[in-house]
Motif scaffolding. Structure first.
Motif, short mmCIF file in Angstrom:
data_model
loop_
_atom_site.label_atom_id
_atom_site.label_comp_id
_atom_site.label_asym_id
_atom_site.label_seq_id
_atom_site.Cartn_x
_atom_site.Cartn_y
_atom_site.Cartn_z
N VAL A 77 -2.26 -4.47 7.71
CA VAL A 77 -3.36 -3.89 7.03
C VAL A 77 -3.92 -4.78 5.89
CG1 VAL A 77 -2.37 -1.65 7.37
CG2 VAL A 77 -1.53 -2.87 5.49
N ALA A 78 -3.29 -6.03 5.84
CA ALA A 78 -3.89 -6.97 4.87
C ALA A 78 -2.86 -8.33 5.26
CB ALA A 78 -3.44 -6.64 3.38
N ASP A 133 5.60 -12.88 0.84
CA ASP A 133 5.64 -13.53 -0.55
C ASP A 133 4.23 -13.93 -0.89
OD1 ASP A 133 7.19 -14.56 -2.74
OD2 ASP A 133 7.14 -16.66 -1.63
N GLY A 134 4.25 -13.24 -2.16
CA GLY A 134 3.06 -13.40 -2.85
C GLY A 134 1.88 -12.56 -2.37
N LYS A 135 1.91 -11.71 -1.44
CA LYS A 135 0.85 -11.01 -0.97
C LYS A 135 0.41 -9.77 -1.77
CE LYS A 135 0.69 -14.11 2.39
NZ LYS A 135 -0.35 -14.56 2.53
N ILE A 185 1.43 -4.25 -4.91
CA ILE A 185 0.96 -3.01 -4.03
C ILE A 185 0.23 -2.40 -5.01
CG2 ILE A 185 1.38 -0.99 -2.84
CD1 ILE A 185 4.31 -1.77 -2.16
N ILE A 186 -1.21 -2.18 -4.84
CA ILE A 186 -2.12 -1.85 -5.60
C ILE A 186 -2.47 -0.28 -5.14
CG2 ILE A 186 -4.57 -1.76 -6.61
CD1 ILE A 186 -4.41 -4.92 -6.01
N PHE A 187 -2.32 0.82 -6.01
CA PHE A 187 -2.76 2.30 -5.70
C PHE A 187 -3.67 2.80 -6.45
CE2 PHE A 187 1.99 1.51 -5.05
CZ PHE A 187 2.30 2.16 -3.71
N SER A 188 -4.74 3.31 -5.73
CA SER A 188 -5.85 4.12 -6.24
C SER A 188 -5.63 5.30 -6.00
CB SER A 188 -7.23 3.46 -5.51
OG SER A 188 -7.60 2.12 -6.12
N LYS A 242 -9.69 -0.26 4.68
CA LYS A 242 -10.72 -0.10 5.92
C LYS A 242 -10.86 1.55 6.02
CE LYS A 242 -9.83 -4.31 8.08
NZ LYS A 242 -9.21 -4.81 9.37
N GLY A 243 -10.19 2.14 5.31
CA GLY A 243 -10.33 3.78 5.45
C GLY A 243 -9.33 4.32 6.53
#
Length: 115
Positions: free
Chosen positions: A104-105, A68-70, A5-8, A89-90
């Motif tokens: 969402v992905a 898995d691996g996502k 999980i990438i957080f910006s 996508k906002g």
């Protein structure tokens, strides 16, 4: 295989604490991006923060199921003491009105009944 999980953090001033299933996992500084490795599964994602005056910001948690691996990239920003979690996508995933449920992905599903 681990998932990510990438957080910006889109805020110029506020840092945010990421909680998964009620446990603190990371703190993201202003205008930075952090990656958290997680095992595939279901998580309750919550974000806590404070504004410049030190008052707490609130976030409605979301339910995330990651395969898995996502990888999923989420963006965080606070407006009017409420922290918003957005997908690439906002779309705000923790909106206050309506119902959001879906992918969402690739391999990442959000189930967020909104009251």
């Amino acid at each position: 295989m681990a998932s990510k999980i990438i957080f910006s953090n889109l805020s110029r001033n506020d840092d945010y604490t990421i909680l998964l299933n009620g446990q603190i996992r990371d703190t993201i500084l202003p205008l930075k991006t952090n990656t958290i490795d997680v095992e595939p599964g279901e998580y309750e994602l919550d974000v806590k923060g404070s504004n410049e005056e030190g008052l707490p910001s609130m976030c409605k948690p979301i339910q995330v199921k990651i395969g898995d691996g996502k990888t999923v990239h989420l963006k965080i920003v606070a407006q009017h003491f409420a922290i918003g979690i957005f997908d690439e996508k906002g779309t705000q995933l923790n909106e206050k009105h309506g119902f959001l449920c879906g992918y969402v992905a690739d391999g990442v599903h959000i189930d967020n009944p909104i009251s």
